[in-house]
Design an enzyme around this catalytic site. Structure first.
Site, PDB file in Angstrom:
ATOM      1  N   ARG A 243      39.715  85.323  60.676  1.00 32.26           N
ATOM      2  CA  ARG A 243      38.763  84.271  61.066  1.00 32.26           C
ATOM      3  C   ARG A 243      39.309  83.419  62.201  1.00 32.26           C
ATOM      4  O   ARG A 243      38.550  82.884  63.016  1.00 32.26           O
ATOM      5  CB  ARG A 243      38.413  83.422  59.841  1.00 32.26           C
ATOM      6  N   GLN A 336      19.511  77.570  78.983  1.00 35.22           N
ATOM      7  CA  GLN A 336      18.531  76.504  79.295  1.00 35.22           C
ATOM      8  C   GLN A 336      18.798  75.908  80.676  1.00 35.22           C
ATOM      9  O   GLN A 336      17.871  75.695  81.461  1.00 35.22           O
ATOM     10  CB  GLN A 336      18.636  75.417  78.205  1.00 35.22           C
ATOM     11  N   ILE A 337      20.066  75.662  80.965  1.00 34.80           N
ATOM     12  CA  ILE A 337      20.433  75.072  82.263  1.00 34.80           C
ATOM     13  C   ILE A 337      20.096  76.040  83.411  1.00 34.80           C
ATOM     14  O   ILE A 337      19.756  75.625  84.512  1.00 34.80           O
ATOM     15  CB  ILE A 337      21.927  74.662  82.261  1.00 34.80           C
ATOM     16  N   GLY A 340      14.699  80.033  83.963  1.00 30.09           N
ATOM     17  CA  GLY A 340      14.235  81.425  83.853  1.00 30.09           C
ATOM     18  C   GLY A 340      15.307  82.435  84.228  1.00 30.09           C
ATOM     19  O   GLY A 340      15.393  83.523  83.637  1.00 30.09           O
ATOM     20  N   GLU A 363      33.102  88.899  59.743  1.00 31.19           N
ATOM     21  CA  GLU A 363      34.276  88.329  59.044  1.00 31.19           C
ATOM     22  C   GLU A 363      33.875  87.103  58.211  1.00 31.19           C
ATOM     23  O   GLU A 363      34.597  86.117  58.114  1.00 31.19           O
ATOM     24  CB  GLU A 363      35.401  88.038  60.037  1.00 31.19           C
ATOM     25  N   GLU A 367      27.432  80.919  56.150  1.00 31.25           N
ATOM     26  CA  GLU A 367      27.164  80.478  54.771  1.00 31.25           C
ATOM     27  C   GLU A 367      28.398  80.727  53.895  1.00 31.25           C
ATOM     28  O   GLU A 367      28.770  79.896  53.060  1.00 31.25           O
ATOM     29  CB  GLU A 367      25.948  81.232  54.199  1.00 31.25           C
TER      30      GLU A 367
HETATM   31  C1  LIG Z   1      28.900  93.769  65.315  1.00 30.75           C
HETATM   32  C2  LIG Z   1      29.444  93.764  63.918  1.00 30.75           C
HETATM   33  C3  LIG Z   1      30.766  94.141  63.714  1.00 30.75           C
HETATM   34  C4  LIG Z   1      31.291  94.171  62.417  1.00 30.75           C
HETATM   35  N1  LIG Z   1      32.594  94.612  62.226  1.00 30.75           N
HETATM   36  C5  LIG Z   1      33.047  94.796  60.963  1.00 30.75           C
HETATM   37  C6  LIG Z   1      34.317  95.401  60.728  1.00 30.75           C
HETATM   38  O1  LIG Z   1      35.067  95.714  61.664  1.00 30.75           O
HETATM   39  N2  LIG Z   1      34.708  95.643  59.440  1.00 30.75           N
HETATM   40  C7  LIG Z   1      33.930  95.306  58.384  1.00 30.75           C
HETATM   41  O2  LIG Z   1      34.329  95.541  57.245  1.00 30.75           O
HETATM   42  N3  LIG Z   1      32.705  94.708  58.565  1.00 30.75           N
HETATM   43  C8  LIG Z   1      32.251  94.452  59.820  1.00 30.75           C
HETATM   44  N4  LIG Z   1      31.008  93.896  60.028  1.00 30.75           N
HETATM   45  C9  LIG Z   1      30.199  93.544  58.880  1.00 30.75           C
HETATM   46  C10 LIG Z   1      30.088  92.039  58.662  1.00 30.75           C
HETATM   47  O3  LIG Z   1      31.327  91.510  58.244  1.00 30.75           O
HETATM   48  C11 LIG Z   1      28.945  91.791  57.675  1.00 30.75           C
HETATM   49  O4  LIG Z   1      27.751  92.085  58.377  1.00 30.75           O
HETATM   50  C12 LIG Z   1      28.912  90.369  57.144  1.00 30.75           C
HETATM   51  O5  LIG Z   1      30.024  90.153  56.295  1.00 30.75           O
HETATM   52  C13 LIG Z   1      27.625  90.045  56.369  1.00 30.75           C
HETATM   53  O6  LIG Z   1      27.298  91.057  55.467  1.00 30.75           O
HETATM   54  P1  LIG Z   1      25.794  91.660  55.468  1.00 30.75           P
HETATM   55  O7  LIG Z   1      25.505  92.068  56.868  1.00 30.75           O
HETATM   56  O8  LIG Z   1      25.725  92.705  54.431  1.00 30.75           O
HETATM   57  O9  LIG Z   1      24.871  90.451  55.125  1.00 30.75           O
HETATM   58  P2  LIG Z   1      24.474  89.883  53.584  1.00 30.75           P
HETATM   59  O10 LIG Z   1      25.727  89.801  52.831  1.00 30.75           O
HETATM   60  O11 LIG Z   1      23.404  90.807  53.118  1.00 30.75           O
HETATM   61  O12 LIG Z   1      23.901  88.505  53.933  1.00 30.75           O
HETATM   62  C14 LIG Z   1      22.561  88.260  54.339  1.00 30.75           C
HETATM   63  C15 LIG Z   1      22.337  86.749  54.354  1.00 30.75           C
HETATM   64  O13 LIG Z   1      22.533  86.202  53.023  1.00 30.75           O
HETATM   65  C16 LIG Z   1      23.512  85.189  53.060  1.00 30.75           C
HETATM   66  N5  LIG Z   1      24.315  85.209  51.828  1.00 30.75           N
HETATM   67  C17 LIG Z   1      24.831  86.297  51.195  1.00 30.75           C
HETATM   68  N6  LIG Z   1      25.536  85.935  50.115  1.00 30.75           N
HETATM   69  C18 LIG Z   1      25.497  84.572  50.084  1.00 30.75           C
HETATM   70  C19 LIG Z   1      26.028  83.589  49.192  1.00 30.75           C
HETATM   71  N7  LIG Z   1      26.781  83.910  48.122  1.00 30.75           N
HETATM   72  N8  LIG Z   1      25.754  82.279  49.432  1.00 30.75           N
HETATM   73  C20 LIG Z   1      24.992  81.917  50.523  1.00 30.75           C
HETATM   74  N9  LIG Z   1      24.453  82.808  51.376  1.00 30.75           N
HETATM   75  C21 LIG Z   1      24.709  84.115  51.167  1.00 30.75           C
HETATM   76  C22 LIG Z   1      24.380  85.534  54.266  1.00 30.75           C
HETATM   77  O14 LIG Z   1      25.122  84.410  54.729  1.00 30.75           O
HETATM   78  C23 LIG Z   1      23.352  86.016  55.254  1.00 30.75           C
HETATM   79  O15 LIG Z   1      22.731  84.914  55.873  1.00 30.75           O
HETATM   80  C24 LIG Z   1      30.487  93.804  61.321  1.00 30.75           C
HETATM   81  C25 LIG Z   1      29.160  93.398  61.542  1.00 30.75           C
HETATM   82  C26 LIG Z   1      28.632  93.388  62.813  1.00 30.75           C
HETATM   83  C27 LIG Z   1      27.204  92.970  63.023  1.00 30.75           C
END
Ligand SMILES: Cc1cc2nc3c(=O)[nH]c(=O)nc-3n(C[C@H](O)[C@H](O)[C@H](O)COP(=O)(O)OP(=O)(O)OC[C@H]3O[C@@H](n4cnc5c(N)ncnc54)[C@H](O)[C@@H]3O)c2cc1C
Length: 383
Positions: A243, A336-337, A340, A363, A367
Site C-alpha cells: 500500500r 477541468q482546468i 474540452g 491492493e 472502503e
Molecule cells: C488493474 C488492476 C490490477 C490488479 N492487480 C492485482 C494483482 O497484481 N494481484 C492481485 O491479487 N489482485 C490485483 N487486482 C485486484 C484488486 O486487488 C481487487 O480488484 C480489489 O481488491 C477489489 O476486489 P474486487 O474487484 O473483487 O471488488 P469487491 O471485493 O467485489 O468489491 C466491490 C465493492 O464492494 C466494496 N466492499 C467489499 N467488501 C466490503 C466490506 N467488507 N466493507 C465495505 N465495502 C466493501 C468494495 O470496496 C467495492 O467498492 C488488480 C485489480 C485491477 C483493477
C-alpha cells in the site's frame, strides 16, 4: 562522504526524474493507446537497479530506505503510471514476501534475479470470488510426493502477461471454521502455468494485467513460501508494504497532472488573459498543491515508521487512502482546468485521469482501507 538524508532523496529524485523524462515521456501516450509494455525501457530500468530498490546488497539490490524507494515509484508514475505500477508491484508485493518469509535457499535462488530485473515478479491473490474477501480463495494446492499440484484461476494479475514468477495463494486445507491458505513461488515456465488474455483496462493500459490459469501445475516443495497455512499472515503483512507503493504511485500521478494543469493554466488565454489569472483557477491550483503536499507527508510518515521497524499498517492504509483520493481529485481538476482539451487524448491529463481511478481499488479498495484504519484505532482505544 556522508550524504544527509534530504540531499540523498533529492539526488535520487533528480536522477529518476531525468530517466523518466528522457525514456518514458516520449512514449507514455503511445504505449497507453496501444497497450504495449515497453520491454526495452524495462530492461534499462533493471540495469539502473529500479527492480531491487529494497533488496539487500548481498542479493544484488540497492537496499534503499522506504522514502527513497517511494520517490523512485513516484517519479516514474509522474510520467508513466503503468510502468510505475510494474515497479511498485514488483518491489512491493512480489519482493517483500521474499525478504520477510523466504528461507536462505529461496532468497539466494530468486532475489538476485528479481533485483536485477531478469525476473519480473507478480503477486496473485485475487480470484473471481475472492477480491476484498481474500480469505475466499478457491485455487487448491494438493500435497503430492515431491511437492504440490495447483489448480485454479487467478484474475487481475499486474505484470501477469510478462511475469517470470508469481506468488500464488492457494488453499492447502481447512482449520476448524476457516480455510487455510499457503503461498507458492511459481515460475512461469512450470508446466500447467498458463496466462490469459490481457485485460482491456480503462487506465494503466501499458501494464500487462492478465489472468493466470493453474492447470495441474506441479510446484516443488522447496517453493512453498513460509509454512503451510501462512497464506493469510503473508498476504496481510505484504499488503501493508504494497500500500505504501500504491500511495507513491498515486502521488506521482497527482503530481504529474498538477504540473500539466499549472503549465496549461499559464498558457491558455481566454477573455484576453491567461486562465491562471482567474481566481477560480487559482483556487483549484492552491487546493491541488495543498492536498498533494499533505499526501506526500502522510506517505513519507508511513515510510519512516516502516524503516523504524514499528507497526505501520494503519499509516500505510491512511497514506494509500489519502494519496489515491488526492490522485482522483487532482486529475479530475486537471482535466477541468484544460476544459474540452482535457477530455481529448491530445493532452496527458486525460491519461492521468484514467490511471488515477484504480489506485482507489487495487491492493485494497478505499472502503477496505477505512476498515483497516478504524479497526486499528478501535483496537487501541479503551472505551
Ligand atoms: C488493474 C488492476 C490490477 C490488479 N492487480 C492485482 C494483482 O497484481 N494481484 C492481485 O491479487 N489482485 C490485483 N487486482 C485486484 C484488486 O486487488 C481487487 O480488484 C480489489 O481488491 C477489489 O476486489 P474486487 O474487484 O473483487 O471488488 P469487491 O471485493 O467485489 O468489491 C466491490 C465493492 O464492494 C466494496 N466492499 C467489499 N467488501 C466490503 C466490506 N467488507 N466493507 C465495505 N465495502 C466493501 C468494495 O470496496 C467495492 O467498492 C488488480 C485489480 C485491477 C483493477
Amino acid at each position: 562522504m556522508q550524504i544527509n538524508p534530504c540531499m540523498k532523496h533529492k539526488l535520487i529524485r533528480d536522477s529518476v526524474r531525468d530517466f523518466a523524462e528522457t525514456e518514458l515521456a516520449p512514449i507514455a501516450a503511445d504505449i497507453d493507446r496501444n497497450a504495449v509494455f515497453p520491454l526495452d525501457v524495462i530492461k534499462k530500468m533493471g540495469k539502473l537497479n529500479y527492480f531491487g530498490l529494497q533488496v539487500p546488497k548481498e542479493f544484488g539490490g540497492v537496499a534503499m530506505d522506504s522514502v527513497s524507494a517511494s520517490i523512485v515509484i513516484e517519479e516514474i508514475s509522474r510520467v508513466c503510471a503503468a510502468v510505475g505500477l510494474c515497479i511498485a508491484v514488483h518491489n512491493g508485493v512480489a519482493i517483500y514476501p521474499f525478504l520477510q518469509f523466504a528461507n536462505a535457499e529461496q532468497k539466494k535462488r530468486y532475489l538476485p534475479k528479481l533485483a536485477g530485473g531478469e525476473f519480473i515478479g507478480a503477486f496473485s491473490l485475487t480470484e473471481a470470488n475472492a477480491g476484498s474477501d481474500s480469505a475466499s480463495v478457491e485455487t487448491t494446492a494438493i500435497r503430492k510426493k515431491d511437492g504440490y499440484v495447483l489448480n485454479g484461476t487467478k484474475i487481475f494479475v499486474t505484470n501477469g502477461g510478462v511475469c517470470d514468477l508469481a506468488l500464488i495463494f492457494a488453499l492447502t486445507g481447512f482449520e476448524p471454521g476457516r480455510p487455510q491458505s499457503s503461498v507458492f513461488i511459481v515460475e512461469s515456465n512450470y508446466a500447467g502455468f498458463l496466462r490469459g488474455e490481457l485485460e482491456d483496462l480503462c487506465g494503466m493500459r501499458a501494464n500487462p494485467v492478465s489472468s493466470l490459469f493453474l492447470e495441474d501445475c506441479c510446484v516443488p516443495e522447496k517453493n512453498l513460501l513460509g509454512k503451510v497455512g501462512d497464506g493469510m499472515k503473508i498476504g496481510l503483512s505484504t499488503l501493508d508494504t504494497g500500500r505504501i507503493g500504491i500511495a507513491a504511485q498515486a502521488l506521482g500521478i497527482a503530481q504529474g497532472a498538477f504540473e500539466a494543469a499549472v503549465k496549461y493554466a499559464k498558457e491558455r488565454q481566454q477573455f484576453k488573459k491567461p486562465i491562471a489569472s482567474l481566481q477560480t483557477i487559482q483556487n483549484y491550483i492552491a487546493d491541488m498543491a495543498t492536498e498533494i503536499t499533505a499526501a506526500r507527508l502522510l506517505l513519507y510518515r508511513a515510510c519512516s515508521l516502516k524503516d523504524e521497524k514499528v507497526p505501520f499498517g494503519c499509516e500505510a492504509s491512511m497514506a494509500k487512502l489519502y494519496c489515491s483520493s488526492v490522485a482522483s481529485k487532482v486529475t479530475s481538476l486537471a482535466v477541468q482546468i484544460h476544459g474540452g482539451y482535457g477530455y481529448s487524448k491530445e493532452y496527458d491529463v486525460e491519461r492521468y485521469f484514467r490511471d488515477a481511478k484504480v489506485t482507489e481499488i487495487y491492493e485494497g479498495t478505499s472502503e477496505i482501507q477505512r476498515l483497516v484504519i478504524a479497526r486499528s484505532i478501535l483496537s487501541q482505544l479503551i472505551l
